[in-house]
Design an enzyme around this catalytic site. Structure first.
Site, mmCIF file in Angstrom:
data_model
loop_
_atom_site.group_PDB
_atom_site.id
_atom_site.type_symbol
_atom_site.label_atom_id
_atom_site.label_comp_id
_atom_site.label_asym_id
_atom_site.label_seq_id
_atom_site.Cartn_x
_atom_site.Cartn_y
_atom_site.Cartn_z
ATOM 1 N N GLY A 1 1.450 -2.871 -6.232
ATOM 2 C CA GLY A 1 1.230 -1.551 -5.714
ATOM 3 C C GLY A 1 -0.065 -0.935 -6.081
ATOM 4 N N GLY A 2 -0.132 -0.120 -7.101
ATOM 5 C CA GLY A 2 -1.465 0.792 -7.267
ATOM 6 C C GLY A 2 -2.661 -0.213 -7.260
ATOM 7 N N TRP B 1 0.629 -1.367 0.028
ATOM 8 C CA TRP B 1 0.046 0.144 -0.136
ATOM 9 C C TRP B 1 0.892 1.394 0.005
ATOM 10 C CZ3 TRP B 1 -4.664 -1.121 4.238
ATOM 11 C CH2 TRP B 1 -5.224 -2.381 3.456
ATOM 12 N N LYS B 2 2.177 1.115 0.298
ATOM 13 C CA LYS B 2 3.055 2.276 0.311
ATOM 14 C C LYS B 2 2.570 3.437 1.181
ATOM 15 C CE LYS B 2 4.632 1.096 -4.406
ATOM 16 N NZ LYS B 2 4.984 1.247 -5.604
ATOM 17 N N GLU C 1 11.457 -6.815 -9.019
ATOM 18 C CA GLU C 1 10.578 -5.589 -9.249
ATOM 19 C C GLU C 1 11.538 -4.813 -10.313
ATOM 20 O OE1 GLU C 1 7.181 -4.879 -6.615
ATOM 21 O OE2 GLU C 1 8.871 -3.769 -5.684
HETATM 22 P P1 PGA Z 1 3.000 -0.931 -9.021
HETATM 23 O O1 PGA Z 1 3.962 -1.114 -7.641
HETATM 24 O O2 PGA Z 1 2.257 -2.048 -8.938
HETATM 25 O O3 PGA Z 1 2.129 0.257 -8.612
HETATM 26 O O4 PGA Z 1 3.790 -0.861 -10.140
HETATM 27 C C1 PGA Z 1 4.620 -2.437 -7.553
HETATM 28 C C2 PGA Z 1 5.617 -2.065 -6.103
HETATM 29 O O5 PGA Z 1 6.383 -0.981 -6.164
HETATM 30 O O6 PGA Z 1 5.668 -3.037 -5.292
#
Ligand code: PGA
Length: 257
Positions: free
Chosen positions: A240-241, A16-17, A173
């Site tokens: 992420g998103g 979720w950052k 990643e």
């Molecule tokens: P993203 O991010 O799916 O938004 O590209 C992936 C991550 O940073 O783990």
């Protein structure tokens, strides 16, 4: 030569950052629960911000959703203003910790040496580390992907025993795919995953390598998850998103097996 049947269970993880307050995190878990309660084909985990870990863990009780921290410090306590220890996040309800995410490496100067200390400390606190590796666009374009990812692997896992590795996951990643909408193709990702597994066999053992879950991360969406998950060495996704909406994350969790 016949290849052994891998016993790796798929893992779908949401990072979720720096999104979602405590209230919003609890709400997102509440929305997610019914959408994944019957999903038994994979392990499901989400990584809310530190402030929401405790509440998210309580909200996830009775569901297949496990909680991960997005980072931690390697010391168990002390004068380290702003840091959070492995024991603290474990007590808050975490079972996993994402370590060495490329945002931490590039924006906060985190080195692979620091990641290896964090991985050891996480394991000592009973947490399963998810160690992130990945090359920048310029490194890929100059043909240095394996050199960069290989170096990160060796240094970030330095000092881990084979037993420790059995409680660890890798997330590949590529930095150019994170948050850009431009995911690696399944072929590209499979190539690097196979390289990482080969390296794990060299550094640890063939058996340890066969059991090591290697997740792909970088613009994973409901539309591309099936193609990625169909590849032999892609064992899961770090999202992420698309993990910030219950519907899209659930659609990824419920990928076509
Ligand atoms: P993203 O991010 O799916 O938004 O590209 C992936 C991550 O940073 O783990």
């Amino acid at each position: 030569m016949e290849s052994p049947t891998p016993s790796r269970r798929p893992v779908i993880a949401g990072n979720w950052k720096m999104h979602r307050t405590v209230r919003e995190s609890v709400e997102l878990i509440r929305q997610l629960k019914p959408l994944v309660e019957a999903s038994r084909h994979c392990d499901i985990l989400v990584a809310p911000p530190f402030t929401a870990l405790w509440s998210a863990a309580r909200a996830a009780e009775g569901s297949p959703i496990a909680i991960a921290a997005q980072d931690l410090h390697w010391e168990s306590q002390g004068a380290f203003t702003g840091e959070v220890s492995p024991g603290m996040v474990a007590e808050a309800g975490c079972r996993y910790a994402i370590l060495g995410h490329s945002e931490r490496r590039s924006l906060f100067g985190e080195t692979s040496r620091a990641v290896s200390r964090k991985a050891e400390a996480a394991l000592e606190a009973g947490l399963n580390p998810i160690v992130c590796l990945g090359e920048q666009l310029s490194e890929r374009e100059s043909g240095r992907t394996e050199e960069v990812v290989g170096g990160q692997f060796r240094q970030s896992l330095a000092g881990l025993t084979e037993d420790a590795l059995s409680r660890t996951m890798i997330a590949y990643e590529p930095v150019w795919a994170i948050g850009t909408g431009r995911a690696a193709t399944p072929e590209m990702a499979q190539g690097v995953h196979a390289f990482i597994r080969g390296l794990a066999a060299e550094v640890f053992s063939r058996q340890a390598a066969e059991q090591l879950p290697i997740l792909y991360g970088g613009s994973v969406k409901p539309e591309n998850v099936d193609g990625l998950m169909a590849r032999a060495d892609i064992d899961g996704a770090l999202v992420g998103g698309a993990s910030l909406k219950a519907e899209s994350f659930a659609a990824i969790v419920n990928f076509q097996t």
